[in-house]
Scaffold this motif. Structure first.
Motif, PDB file in Angstrom:
ATOM      1  N   ARG A 168       0.821  -1.211   0.000  1.00 27.30           N
ATOM      2  CA  ARG A 168       0.000   0.000   0.000  1.00 27.30           C
ATOM      3  C   ARG A 168       0.860   1.268   0.000  1.00 27.30           C
ATOM      4  N   LEU A 169       1.973   1.244   0.756  1.00 26.17           N
ATOM      5  CA  LEU A 169       2.862   2.407   0.774  1.00 26.17           C
ATOM      6  C   LEU A 169       3.487   2.643  -0.597  1.00 26.17           C
ATOM      7  N   ALA A 170       3.876   1.569  -1.262  1.00 32.26           N
ATOM      8  CA  ALA A 170       4.494   1.690  -2.587  1.00 32.26           C
ATOM      9  C   ALA A 170       3.504   2.252  -3.603  1.00 32.26           C
ATOM     10  N   LEU A 171       2.289   1.740  -3.591  1.00 31.20           N
ATOM     11  CA  LEU A 171       1.279   2.225  -4.528  1.00 31.20           C
ATOM     12  C   LEU A 171       0.896   3.671  -4.220  1.00 31.20           C
ATOM     13  N   LYS A 172       0.832   4.005  -2.925  1.00 27.01           N
ATOM     14  CA  LYS A 172       0.527   5.382  -2.525  1.00 27.01           C
ATOM     15  C   LYS A 172       1.643   6.332  -2.968  1.00 27.01           C
ATOM     16  N   ALA A 173       2.886   5.851  -2.953  1.00 26.72           N
ATOM     17  CA  ALA A 173       4.028   6.680  -3.375  1.00 26.72           C
ATOM     18  C   ALA A 173       4.021   6.928  -4.874  1.00 26.72           C
ATOM     19  N   GLY A 174       3.254   6.113  -5.616  1.00 27.71           N
ATOM     20  CA  GLY A 174       3.138   6.344  -7.060  1.00 27.71           C
ATOM     21  C   GLY A 174       3.558   5.199  -7.946  1.00 27.71           C
ATOM     22  N   ALA A 175       3.994   4.085  -7.351  1.00 29.47           N
ATOM     23  CA  ALA A 175       4.411   2.943  -8.165  1.00 29.47           C
ATOM     24  C   ALA A 175       3.228   2.416  -8.973  1.00 29.47           C
ATOM     25  N   GLU A 176       3.490   2.077 -10.235  1.00 24.55           N
ATOM     26  CA  GLU A 176       2.426   1.545 -11.088  1.00 24.55           C
ATOM     27  C   GLU A 176       2.398   0.019 -11.092  1.00 24.55           C
ATOM     28  N   GLY A 177       3.432  -0.586 -10.502  1.00 26.08           N
ATOM     29  CA  GLY A 177       3.484  -2.038 -10.495  1.00 26.08           C
ATOM     30  C   GLY A 177       4.163  -2.558  -9.243  1.00 26.08           C
ATOM     31  N   TYR A 178       3.898  -3.834  -8.924  1.00 27.16           N
ATOM     32  CA  TYR A 178       4.495  -4.450  -7.744  1.00 27.16           C
ATOM     33  C   TYR A 178       4.653  -5.938  -8.042  1.00 27.16           C
ATOM     34  N   LEU A 179       5.895  -6.357  -8.243  1.00 29.08           N
ATOM     35  CA  LEU A 179       6.191  -7.753  -8.547  1.00 29.08           C
ATOM     36  C   LEU A 179       7.084  -8.367  -7.481  1.00 29.08           C
ATOM     37  N   ILE A 180       6.943  -9.668  -7.288  1.00 31.14           N
ATOM     38  CA  ILE A 180       7.814 -10.413  -6.391  1.00 31.14           C
ATOM     39  C   ILE A 180       9.002 -10.935  -7.206  1.00 31.14           C
ATOM     40  N   LYS A 181      10.176 -10.950  -6.628  1.00 25.90           N
ATOM     41  CA  LYS A 181      11.397 -11.297  -7.363  1.00 25.90           C
ATOM     42  C   LYS A 181      11.398 -12.710  -7.934  1.00 25.90           C
ATOM     43  N   SER A 182      10.513 -13.548  -7.436  1.00 26.51           N
ATOM     44  CA  SER A 182      10.464 -14.921  -7.944  1.00 26.51           C
ATOM     45  C   SER A 182       9.782 -15.016  -9.314  1.00 26.51           C
ATOM     46  N   ALA A 183       9.257 -13.903  -9.824  1.00 20.66           N
ATOM     47  CA  ALA A 183       8.602 -13.911 -11.142  1.00 20.66           C
ATOM     48  C   ALA A 183       9.596 -14.311 -12.226  1.00 20.66           C
ATOM     49  N   SER A 184       9.126 -15.042 -13.225  1.00 21.56           N
ATOM     50  CA  SER A 184       9.997 -15.462 -14.325  1.00 21.56           C
ATOM     51  C   SER A 184      10.400 -14.254 -15.152  1.00 21.56           C
ATOM     52  N   MET A 242       8.223 -11.139 -16.493  1.00 19.39           N
ATOM     53  CA  MET A 242       8.632  -9.792 -16.099  1.00 19.39           C
ATOM     54  C   MET A 242       8.761  -8.881 -17.325  1.00 19.39           C
ATOM     55  N   ALA A 243       9.349  -9.397 -18.404  1.00 20.80           N
ATOM     56  CA  ALA A 243       9.518  -8.604 -19.614  1.00 20.80           C
ATOM     57  C   ALA A 243       8.163  -8.186 -20.178  1.00 20.80           C
ATOM     58  N   ASP A 244       7.208  -9.122 -20.215  1.00 21.15           N
ATOM     59  CA  ASP A 244       5.867  -8.804 -20.721  1.00 21.15           C
ATOM     60  C   ASP A 244       5.193  -7.761 -19.829  1.00 21.15           C
ATOM     61  N   GLN A 245       5.398  -7.886 -18.520  1.00 19.02           N
ATOM     62  CA  GLN A 245       4.754  -6.961 -17.592  1.00 19.02           C
ATOM     63  C   GLN A 245       5.381  -5.575 -17.650  1.00 19.02           C
ATOM     64  N   ILE A 246       6.677  -5.507 -17.916  1.00 15.72           N
ATOM     65  CA  ILE A 246       7.341  -4.205 -18.097  1.00 15.72           C
ATOM     66  C   ILE A 246       6.755  -3.492 -19.315  1.00 15.72           C
TER      67      ILE A 246
END
Length: 203
Positions: free
Chosen positions: A90-106, A110-114
């Motif tokens: 919630r803090l990250a999204l409130k700060a303005g981040a448009e995305g939130y991924l966990i490092k275990s993502a393939s 990740m490339a498609d989501q970027i």
């Protein structure tokens, strides 16, 4: 698409750079080890997308995200972290981040989501979305039985007078107990309490 990777783990930075540079239309143009360096990189050359860790020395990712979005609102920021708790999300999204991924993502995912992020989509990892949609009930469990009753009646839209009548209390007692509930849950007003209550009852 120009990408800035921000992470205090040098191996993570180098690995992501190596893998993402193999993707068509993606180019890692800079690496930073903390939030302050990320801001300095933006001053020199604004990236299209930033992959931002949360916990870093000197300046963390959430504070850096807020400062970057204030100066360069068009820069898209994807939090890439091991932290999956509701508070950080919630803090990250409130700060303005448009995305939130966990490092275990393939890396393919990740490339498609970027690319989707750059196109204007908000990207949330499935587990992150579940954390937001199904928050922990522990905070409500910290209330006494009578406080829980009052919280439920507030969520149902009853006024202090109506709650007092239903629970055979004085209006002053209800008002005081409501203040205690708001303090315990760190919530500003009864409207937020109602939203908070129903979010946790929807599990």
């Amino acid at each position: 698409m120009k990408i800035l990777i921000v992470d205090d783990d040098e191996l993570v930075c180098q690995s992501l750079q190596l893998l993402l540079d193999k993707e068509e239309d993606l180019e890692v143009t800079n690496l930073a080890t903390n939030g302050q360096e990320a801001i300095e990189c933006c001053l020199k050359e604004q990236p299209d997308v930033i992959l931002m860790d949360i916990q870093m020395p000197l300046m963390g990712g959430i504070e850096s995200t807020r400062k970057i979005k204030e100066q360069w609102p068009s820069v898209q920021i994807m939090m890439l972290t091991t932290f999956q708790d509701e508070k950080n999300i919630r803090l990250a999204l409130k700060a303005g981040a448009e995305g939130y991924l966990i490092k275990s993502a393939s890396i393919e995912s990740m490339a498609d989501q970027i690319k989707a992020l750059k196109a204007g989509s908000t990207i949330l990892d499935a587990d992150v979305l579940k954390t937001i949609m199904e928050p922990d009930k522990k905070a409500l469990e910290g209330l006494t039985a009578r406080e829980s009753d009052i919280a439920e009646l507030v969520a149902q839209g009853l006024s202090n007078k109506e709650i007092a009548q239903q629970l055979f209390l004085s209006v002053g007692t209800v008002r005081n107990m409501l203040s205690v509930i708001l303090d315990k849950l760190e919530i500003r007003d009864r409207t937020q309490l109602a939203i908070y209550y129903w979010q946790r009852e929807q599990e």
